[in-house]
Design a protein around this motif. Structure first.
Motif, PDB file in Angstrom:
ATOM      1  N   PRO A  25       0.980  -1.274  -0.022  1.00 14.43           N
ATOM      2  CA  PRO A  25      -0.003  -0.063  -0.042  1.00 14.43           C
ATOM      3  C   PRO A  25       0.796   1.270   0.157  1.00 14.43           C
ATOM      4  N   LYS A  26       2.101   1.225   0.480  1.00 19.01           N
ATOM      5  CA  LYS A  26       2.985   2.454   0.504  1.00 19.01           C
ATOM      6  C   LYS A  26       3.405   2.653  -0.804  1.00 19.01           C
ATOM      7  N   LEU A  27       3.695   1.692  -1.824  1.00 19.82           N
ATOM      8  CA  LEU A  27       4.216   1.660  -3.189  1.00 19.82           C
ATOM      9  C   LEU A  27       3.272   1.804  -4.108  1.00 19.82           C
ATOM     10  N   VAL A  28       2.080   1.445  -3.896  1.00 15.61           N
ATOM     11  CA  VAL A  28       1.056   1.308  -5.055  1.00 15.61           C
ATOM     12  C   VAL A  28       0.877   2.887  -5.709  1.00 15.61           C
ATOM     13  N   PRO A  29       0.761   3.833  -4.681  1.00 12.44           N
ATOM     14  CA  PRO A  29       0.637   4.958  -5.532  1.00 12.44           C
ATOM     15  C   PRO A  29       1.831   5.358  -6.495  1.00 12.44           C
ATOM     16  N   TYR A  30       2.920   4.971  -6.193  1.00 12.62           N
ATOM     17  CA  TYR A  30       4.082   5.246  -6.808  1.00 12.62           C
ATOM     18  C   TYR A  30       3.849   4.450  -8.172  1.00 12.62           C
ATOM     19  N   LEU A  31       3.560   3.272  -8.226  1.00 10.96           N
ATOM     20  CA  LEU A  31       3.466   2.326  -9.260  1.00 10.96           C
ATOM     21  C   LEU A  31       2.575   2.738 -10.027  1.00 10.96           C
ATOM     22  N   HIS A  32       1.295   3.357  -9.553  1.00  8.01           N
ATOM     23  CA  HIS A  32       0.166   3.655 -10.448  1.00  8.01           C
ATOM     24  C   HIS A  32       0.656   4.970 -11.260  1.00  8.01           C
ATOM     25  N   GLU A  33       1.193   5.954 -10.376  1.00 13.64           N
ATOM     26  CA  GLU A  33       1.659   6.908 -11.188  1.00 13.64           C
ATOM     27  C   GLU A  33       2.740   6.981 -11.884  1.00 13.64           C
ATOM     28  N   LEU A  34       3.671   6.099 -11.982  1.00 10.43           N
ATOM     29  CA  LEU A  34       4.807   6.181 -13.008  1.00 10.43           C
ATOM     30  C   LEU A  34       4.472   4.939 -14.068  1.00 10.43           C
ATOM     31  N   LEU A  35       3.730   3.781 -13.715  1.00 11.17           N
ATOM     32  CA  LEU A  35       3.431   2.725 -14.532  1.00 11.17           C
ATOM     33  C   LEU A  35       2.157   3.068 -15.059  1.00 11.17           C
ATOM     34  N   GLY A  36       1.095   3.602 -14.412  1.00 15.82           N
ATOM     35  CA  GLY A  36      -0.311   3.479 -14.857  1.00 15.82           C
ATOM     36  C   GLY A  36      -1.024   2.595 -14.142  1.00 15.82           C
ATOM     37  N   PRO A  37      -2.266   2.792 -13.916  1.00 18.25           N
ATOM     38  CA  PRO A  37      -3.138   1.615 -13.349  1.00 18.25           C
ATOM     39  C   PRO A  37      -3.125   0.212 -14.069  1.00 18.25           C
ATOM     40  N   GLY A  38      -2.891  -0.976 -13.469  1.00 12.54           N
ATOM     41  CA  GLY A  38      -3.027  -2.044 -13.986  1.00 12.54           C
ATOM     42  C   GLY A  38      -1.659  -2.552 -14.468  1.00 12.54           C
ATOM     43  N   TYR A  39      -0.502  -2.116 -13.815  1.00 13.17           N
ATOM     44  CA  TYR A  39       0.704  -2.380 -13.829  1.00 13.17           C
ATOM     45  C   TYR A  39       0.944  -3.804 -14.043  1.00 13.17           C
ATOM     46  N   ARG A  40       2.028  -4.216 -14.637  1.00 12.87           N
ATOM     47  CA  ARG A  40       2.131  -5.604 -14.769  1.00 12.87           C
ATOM     48  C   ARG A  40       3.594  -5.939 -14.210  1.00 12.87           C
ATOM     49  N   LEU A  41       3.992  -6.999 -13.867  1.00  9.92           N
ATOM     50  CA  LEU A  41       5.475  -7.652 -13.553  1.00  9.92           C
ATOM     51  C   LEU A  41       6.050  -8.188 -14.815  1.00  9.92           C
ATOM     52  N   ASP A  42       6.975  -7.391 -15.103  1.00  6.32           N
ATOM     53  CA  ASP A  42       7.782  -7.469 -16.586  1.00  6.32           C
ATOM     54  C   ASP A  42       8.593  -8.750 -16.622  1.00  6.32           C
ATOM     55  N   HIS A  43       9.044  -9.154 -15.653  1.00 11.65           N
ATOM     56  CA  HIS A  43       9.869 -10.343 -15.424  1.00 11.65           C
ATOM     57  C   HIS A  43      10.255 -10.863 -13.816  1.00 11.65           C
ATOM     58  N   ASN A  44      10.615 -12.024 -13.753  1.00 10.90           N
ATOM     59  CA  ASN A  44      10.993 -12.402 -12.554  1.00 10.90           C
ATOM     60  C   ASN A  44      11.709 -11.652 -11.478  1.00 10.90           C
ATOM     61  N   PRO A  45      11.482 -11.224 -10.429  1.00 10.89           N
ATOM     62  CA  PRO A  45      12.498 -10.412  -9.713  1.00 10.89           C
ATOM     63  C   PRO A  45      13.809 -11.284  -8.880  1.00 10.89           C
ATOM     64  N   LEU A  46      14.820 -10.933  -8.577  1.00 11.94           N
ATOM     65  CA  LEU A  46      15.698 -11.497  -8.100  1.00 11.94           C
ATOM     66  C   LEU A  46      16.109 -11.077  -6.569  1.00 11.94           C
ATOM     67  N   CYS A  47      16.668 -11.810  -5.909  1.00 14.77           N
ATOM     68  CA  CYS A  47      17.296 -11.739  -4.550  1.00 14.77           C
ATOM     69  C   CYS A  47      18.911 -11.932  -4.843  1.00 14.77           C
ATOM     70  N   ILE A  48      19.859 -10.628  -4.638  1.00 12.00           N
ATOM     71  CA  ILE A  48      21.167 -10.907  -5.054  1.00 12.00           C
ATOM     72  C   ILE A  48      21.915 -10.474  -3.875  1.00 12.00           C
ATOM     73  N   ALA A  49      23.035 -11.409  -3.649  1.00 10.66           N
ATOM     74  CA  ALA A  49      23.854 -11.371  -2.525  1.00 10.66           C
ATOM     75  C   ALA A  49      25.347 -11.320  -2.987  1.00 10.66           C
ATOM     76  N   GLN A  50      26.245 -10.217  -2.563  1.00 11.64           N
ATOM     77  CA  GLN A  50      27.592 -10.373  -3.201  1.00 11.64           C
ATOM     78  C   GLN A  50      28.422 -10.178  -1.949  1.00 11.64           C
ATOM     79  N   ASP A  51      29.235 -11.304  -1.794  1.00 12.91           N
ATOM     80  CA  ASP A  51      30.265 -11.332  -0.560  1.00 12.91           C
ATOM     81  C   ASP A  51      31.612 -10.479  -1.147  1.00 12.91           C
ATOM     82  N   PRO A  52      32.496 -10.191  -0.343  1.00 12.36           N
ATOM     83  CA  PRO A  52      33.783  -9.500  -0.840  1.00 12.36           C
ATOM     84  C   PRO A  52      34.356 -10.347  -1.867  1.00 12.36           C
ATOM     85  N   GLY A  53      34.931  -9.731  -2.832  1.00  7.01           N
ATOM     86  CA  GLY A  53      35.470 -10.257  -3.990  1.00  7.01           C
ATOM     87  C   GLY A  53      34.448 -10.670  -5.091  1.00  7.01           C
TER      88      GLY A  53
END
Length: 198
Positions: free
Chosen positions: A94-122
């Motif tokens: 609910p705190k992101l939906v106003p931004y998503l609607h304003e920037l993407l338009g109502p009825g936005y869609r997920l374009d591709h699967n999201p990722l969780c990324i972690a990077q160790d030193p090096g």
């Protein structure tokens, strides 16, 4: 830049997004939601991209120590009940939906699967990518940003959630401010795949 508390994107946030191409929204995801995501990741584990799964060449400017790959977890929207909900909630938070609607338009869609990324030193890095201009200078319609008749539209928008504390100098999500509306392709020296010539 602000904490979203209303059902509309503020004039200030519209200005800063149009100028910078990004916003920093504090306090959107609760400590409990972050803890739930981390618990699910701990239970499932991360995969390290080694060998042919690495994104960079062994001796390139973004190759890190040449061996350590970045770690990631994908598919978390489809994980087991009890593990996936905190991730799914980001899509309709609910705190992101106003931004998503304003920037993407109502009825936005997920374009591709999201990722969780972690990077160790090096770990290897990854070059800057995306924006309104392709490497050869042509307009990049699938990723373009436009402002017409008082309305902003992003064809592709990323939401990045930090699941651990990131101190200055430790890396993490990076952008080039204003590049969402750049008219020229970023030089290789900016994207870090070649050294400067001057």
């Amino acid at each position: 830049l602000s904490t979203p508390t209303t059902t509309l994107m503020s004039k200030e946030d519209k200005f800063w997004f149009d100028v910078n191409g990004c916003l920093v929204l504090r306090g959107v995801v609760s400590r409990e939601e972050v803890a739930a995501m981390n618990a699910a990741i701990d239970a499932r584990g991360l995969i390290e991209r080694k060998g042919k799964l690495r994104l960079t060449e062994k001796d390139g400017p973004l190759s890190g120590d040449g061996t350590t790959g970045r770690k990631d977890a994908a598919g978390f929207l489809g994980w087991s009940p009890g593990q996936r909900e905190a991730f799914r909630n980001v899509l309709t938070h609910p705190k992101l939906v106003p931004y998503l609607h304003e920037l993407l338009g109502p009825g936005y869609r997920l374009d591709h699967n999201p990722l969780c990324i972690a990077q160790d030193p090096g770990a290897e890095g990854f070059e800057f990518h995306g924006g309104s201009t392709l490497d050869d200078g042509r307009w990049n319609l699938p990723l373009a940003y436009a402002h017409t008749h008082g309305q902003m539209r992003c064809n592709l928008l990323a939401v990045s959630v930090a699941l651990t504390d990131v101190r200055e100098g430790e890396g993490g999500f990076c952008i080039i401010r204003g590049s969402h509306k750049a008219n020229f392709a970023a030089p290789g020296v900016v994207k870090k795949y070649e050294s400067g010539t001057e």
